[in-house]
Write a protein that holds these residues in place. Structure first.
Motif, PDB file in Angstrom:
ATOM      1  N   GLY A  70       0.765  -1.318  -0.088  1.00  0.00           N
ATOM      2  CA  GLY A  70      -0.062  -0.092   0.059  1.00  0.00           C
ATOM      3  C   GLY A  70       0.739   1.355   0.090  1.00  0.00           C
ATOM      4  N   LEU A  71       1.975   1.297   0.594  1.00  0.00           N
ATOM      5  CA  LEU A  71       2.943   2.376   0.618  1.00  0.00           C
ATOM      6  C   LEU A  71       3.289   2.768  -0.691  1.00  0.00           C
ATOM      7  CD1 LEU A  71       5.061   1.741   3.928  1.00  0.00           C
ATOM      8  CD2 LEU A  71       3.354   3.533   3.591  1.00  0.00           C
ATOM      9  N   GLU A  72       3.492   1.638  -1.613  1.00  0.00           N
ATOM     10  CA  GLU A  72       4.258   1.928  -3.037  1.00  0.00           C
ATOM     11  C   GLU A  72       2.851   2.455  -3.815  1.00  0.00           C
ATOM     12  OE1 GLU A  72       7.005   1.840  -3.806  1.00  0.00           O
ATOM     13  OE2 GLU A  72       7.654   0.971  -1.589  1.00  0.00           O
ATOM     14  N   LEU A  73       1.862   2.521  -3.466  1.00  0.00           N
ATOM     15  CA  LEU A  73       0.699   3.038  -4.209  1.00  0.00           C
ATOM     16  C   LEU A  73       0.177   4.479  -3.502  1.00  0.00           C
ATOM     17  CD1 LEU A  73      -1.483  -0.141  -4.716  1.00  0.00           C
ATOM     18  CD2 LEU A  73       0.108   1.084  -6.280  1.00  0.00           C
ATOM     19  N   LEU A 265      -5.052  -0.331   3.084  1.00  0.00           N
ATOM     20  CA  LEU A 265      -5.694   0.801   3.156  1.00  0.00           C
ATOM     21  C   LEU A 265      -4.745   1.860   3.995  1.00  0.00           C
ATOM     22  CD1 LEU A 265      -8.045   2.663   2.246  1.00  0.00           C
ATOM     23  CD2 LEU A 265      -9.190   2.031   4.255  1.00  0.00           C
ATOM     24  N   ALA A 266      -4.393   1.315   4.755  1.00  0.00           N
ATOM     25  CA  ALA A 266      -3.497   2.343   5.822  1.00  0.00           C
ATOM     26  C   ALA A 266      -2.285   2.809   5.052  1.00  0.00           C
ATOM     27  CB  ALA A 266      -3.199   1.435   6.981  1.00  0.00           C
ATOM     28  N   GLY A 267      -1.672   1.848   4.253  1.00  0.00           N
ATOM     29  CA  GLY A 267      -0.594   2.122   3.462  1.00  0.00           C
ATOM     30  C   GLY A 267      -0.765   2.927   2.231  1.00  0.00           C
ATOM     31  N   VAL A 268      -1.999   2.899   1.863  1.00  0.00           N
ATOM     32  CA  VAL A 268      -2.353   3.747   0.695  1.00  0.00           C
ATOM     33  C   VAL A 268      -2.359   5.092   1.090  1.00  0.00           C
ATOM     34  CG1 VAL A 268      -4.238   4.338  -0.958  1.00  0.00           C
ATOM     35  CG2 VAL A 268      -3.366   1.858  -0.690  1.00  0.00           C
ATOM     36  N   VAL A 269      -3.013   5.293   2.611  1.00  0.00           N
ATOM     37  CA  VAL A 269      -3.096   6.686   3.011  1.00  0.00           C
ATOM     38  C   VAL A 269      -1.766   7.294   3.229  1.00  0.00           C
ATOM     39  CG1 VAL A 269      -3.877   7.982   4.848  1.00  0.00           C
ATOM     40  CG2 VAL A 269      -5.319   6.149   3.864  1.00  0.00           C
ATOM     41  N   LEU A 270      -0.608   6.358   3.645  1.00  0.00           N
ATOM     42  CA  LEU A 270       0.644   6.925   3.944  1.00  0.00           C
ATOM     43  C   LEU A 270       1.436   7.041   2.724  1.00  0.00           C
ATOM     44  CD1 LEU A 270       1.122   5.056   7.400  1.00  0.00           C
ATOM     45  CD2 LEU A 270       0.688   7.700   6.953  1.00  0.00           C
ATOM     46  N   ALA A 271       1.010   6.665   1.453  1.00  0.00           N
ATOM     47  CA  ALA A 271       1.845   6.544   0.195  1.00  0.00           C
ATOM     48  C   ALA A 271       2.583   8.006   0.052  1.00  0.00           C
ATOM     49  CB  ALA A 271       1.000   6.316  -0.728  1.00  0.00           C
ATOM     50  N   ASN A 272       2.054   8.973   0.549  1.00  0.00           N
ATOM     51  CA  ASN A 272       2.708  10.350  -0.007  1.00  0.00           C
ATOM     52  C   ASN A 272       3.282  10.877   1.674  1.00  0.00           C
ATOM     53  OD1 ASN A 272       1.825  10.599  -2.670  1.00  0.00           O
ATOM     54  ND2 ASN A 272      -0.141  10.931  -2.052  1.00  0.00           N
TER      55      ASN A 272
END
Length: 622
Positions: A70-73, A265-272
């Motif tokens: 998720g962090l990569e997205l 989902l948490a990773g996507v939120v933190l992607a930026n």
């Protein structure tokens, strides 16, 4: 304490011995872990170890892996995958479930039971597939991206499955389950925030939990990490990262959602987030260890007594499942225009059942949908299909990919011309521009890429191309690296770039290599690997924007150009001066020697640079 230490030691020894051997044999780390679990299973049985409990704990590795994915997205990239999520992912789950349901009914299973079995076996192993694709550098290929979209869709669809499966309960199993509950001597119950709630109340609590994850990721994580940064204690960063991931997992479990989906989902939120890379480096070691433990528990959890008594039927079911899923995926790949070896990577990679199958089978038994006897057999089918998956990747690597690489070359160009001396690894934004520039200047180049769509686009313009992973030695040889005078590496993956540079500099030391770098840290990695012609992907555009900024501030174009040239020369010298203090694998902020060297250099040279800038501004305009 002694028992825990002994058990930990057994798992560590098994992994440390088996995985390197499996990797040396080209089998991959996943198969190494699975074999390690099988080897130690008699010892674990002798010690009366509860493998299921350890497996539940080790599933944190899967959760952490999805958090890192998720962090990569970011939401924009996720939205770009919507057609694959709905079409490929949704289509795969529905079509596979219906086909398995039909076969189950032919084998005299009740339709509700057959449908539940279809839903369970439709899921694939996120842990094995993503781990293997990442190890082999195939994650960003067409097949890898399509596989990721399907896996993500499967993780999402687990939620409606958990709501739908209890509706498939059969009266006979309900009666036997009630009888078993009456004669049981009690048991433990998991804590839940939604037990006893009405449907609308459960929906509100679930939405609230998702909102908490999004809001905490958006507004709490960055201030917390900023607060912790003051202490300069690495262990606190790690503790905070684990706190966030485990807290999210706990919250999702309390409301009955998939922990893996919640952390994704948490990773996507933190992607930026500015602390994205810090989170990645802190979580990655724990993810690797727990995933290894998870794979070992899969191997150790195989019921060999049941397997031996029903060997041929279980093996037949496993092979049948793999063939059915692979065929379904090939059909969908054809429909969604996945071509070449990517189609086979997609089909073979996702042909197994997944780790969520263990959870869902237990769930179906507890909800009177599938009998315990059938569930025990299906557990073996799930485990065996996961065990066979590395073998499928080996077939892809050694049989399918080389054949398609040869076919791609033969189909486009019968023989590589003798004057073809330039190889470009990667045909994305940078690679395609460089290739166009060279062709306009009269040079000929060979492009290597694993995206069939990009290569087909290049073919329309007469560009020589090879399909495949440019880090593979056999493909480099086929592309003519022995005769090449220049290798330009523009792959969209820093680890793969570094890997390719190391290989080329070791085996072709006289070949001139120009490599794309993602940031300063990557520049130093490439320098340490032997590359001396390194281009930072955003550096030149940053200089041009800086020049435009000077001109917007009233400085003439000529002076702005001179100031940029002075800065550029200063930056190049500073990079070389401190390069030998860099340590590969050590983050910039942890390398005290490097920081001290860079600070000393800047303290000496920055005043000179500032004076040069002022002198240029003070010059009279022409």
């Amino acid at each position: 304490m002694t028992d825990a230490l002994l058990l930990t030691f057994v798992f560590l020894v098994a992994g440390v011995i088996s995985v390197p051997i499996a990797s040396r044999l080209g089998l991959g780390s996943v198969l190494g872990y699975l074999l390690a679990g099988i080897i130690i299973s008699p010892l674990l049985t002798l010690l009366e170890v509860d493998i299921v409990s350890i497996q539940h704990f080790a599933e944190l590795g899967v959760v952490m892996m999805l958090f890192l994915v998720g962090l990569e997205l970011n939401p924009k990239k996720l939205w770009a995958l919507k057609s694959k999520l709905l079409g490929l992912g949704g289509g795969q789950v529905v079509l596979t479930a219906l086909l398995i349901m039909g076969l189950g009914m032919l084998l005299n299973q009740e339709w509700r039971t057959s449908l539940a079995i279809g839903l369970v076996l439709a899921l694939s192993s996120t842990a094995i597939v993503i781990q293997t694709l990442t190890e082999k550098g195939l994650m960003k290929s067409d097949g890898g991206q399509s596989s990721f979209a399907v896996l993500l869709a499967q993780d999402i669809v687990v939620i409606p499955m958990l709501a739908f499966i209890p509706l498939l309960a059969t009266p006979e199993l309900i009666e036997s389950l009630s009888h078993a509950a009456e004669i049981s001597q009690g048991g433990s119950h998991s804590v839940s925030l939604v037990d006893g709630l009405e449907a609308w109340q459960t929906a509100l609590v679930t939405i609230g939990a998702i909102g908490i994850v999004i809001l905490s990721g958006s507004f709490l994580v960055t201030p917390i990490f900023r607060f912790i940064a003051v202490t300069q204690l690495r262990e606190l960063f790690i503790a905070a990262a684990l706190m966030f991931v485990i807290g999210t997992t706990l919250l999702m479990s309390l409301v009955g959602l998939s922990p893996a989906l919640g952390t994704f989902l948490a990773g996507v939120v933190l992607a930026n987030s500015p602390y994205r890379h810090e989170l990645e480096s802190d979580i990655a070691p724990f993810k690797g260890l727990l995933l290894g433990l998870f794979f070992m528990t899969v191997g150790a959890g195989i019921n060999f007594a049941l397997l031996s008594s029903h060997f041929f039927s279980i093996l037949g079911l496993t092979v049948g499942l793999i063939l059915l899923k692979a065929t379904t995926l090939l059909i969908l790949g054809r429909i969604f225009n996945i071509r070449g070896s990517n189609k086979w990577l997609f089909a073979l990679g996702l042909a197994q059942a997944g780790e969520f199958g263990f959870v869902l089978l237990s769930f179906t038994v507890s909800n009177a949908v599938i009998s315990q006897e059938v569930a025990d057999i299906l557990l073996l089918v799930v485990a065996l299909s996961m065990l066979l998956t590395p073998m499928l990747f080996i077939i892809y690597d050694r049989v399918i990919a080389p054949r398609y690489a040869t076919d791609q070359t033969a189909g486009t160009h019968d023989e590589l011309p003798d004057d073809n001396k330039i190889i470009i690894a990667g045909s994305g934004r940078m690679g395609s521009t460089i290739d166009n520039l060279l062709r306009l200047a009269g040079y000929h180049s060979t492009v290597i890429d694993f995206s069939v769509k990009r290569l087909r686009a290049l073919q329309h313009f007469g560009v020589k191309n090879y399909f495949g992973d440019a880090t593979r030695p056999d493909l480099l040889e086929a592309a003519g690296i022995d005769e090449a005078s220049l290798l330009i590496i523009t792959i969209d993956d820093p680890e793969q770039i570094t890997k390719l540079v190391k290989y080329v500099k070791e085996h072709y030391p006289d070949l001139h290599v120009i490599a794309r770098a993602f940031d300063n840290n990557h520049v130093y990695d490439l320098w340490a690997s032997g590359c001396r012609d390194i281009i930072r992907e955003n550096y030149d555009s940053s200089l041009r924007m800086g020049r435009s900024a000077f001109e917007a501030l009233g400085i003439s174009h000529k002076k702005a150009e001179q100031m940029i040239d002075v800065f550029n020369q200063h930056d190049k010298v500073s990079m070389v001066e401190v390069a030998d203090a860099h340590q590969i694998g050590v983050p910039f902020h942890e390398n005290t020697v490097f920081i001290a060297r860079l600070k000393k250099y800047l303290e000496e040279k920055n005043p000179q640079l500032q004076k040069a800038m002022k002198d240029i501004q003070a010059q009279a305009d022409d």
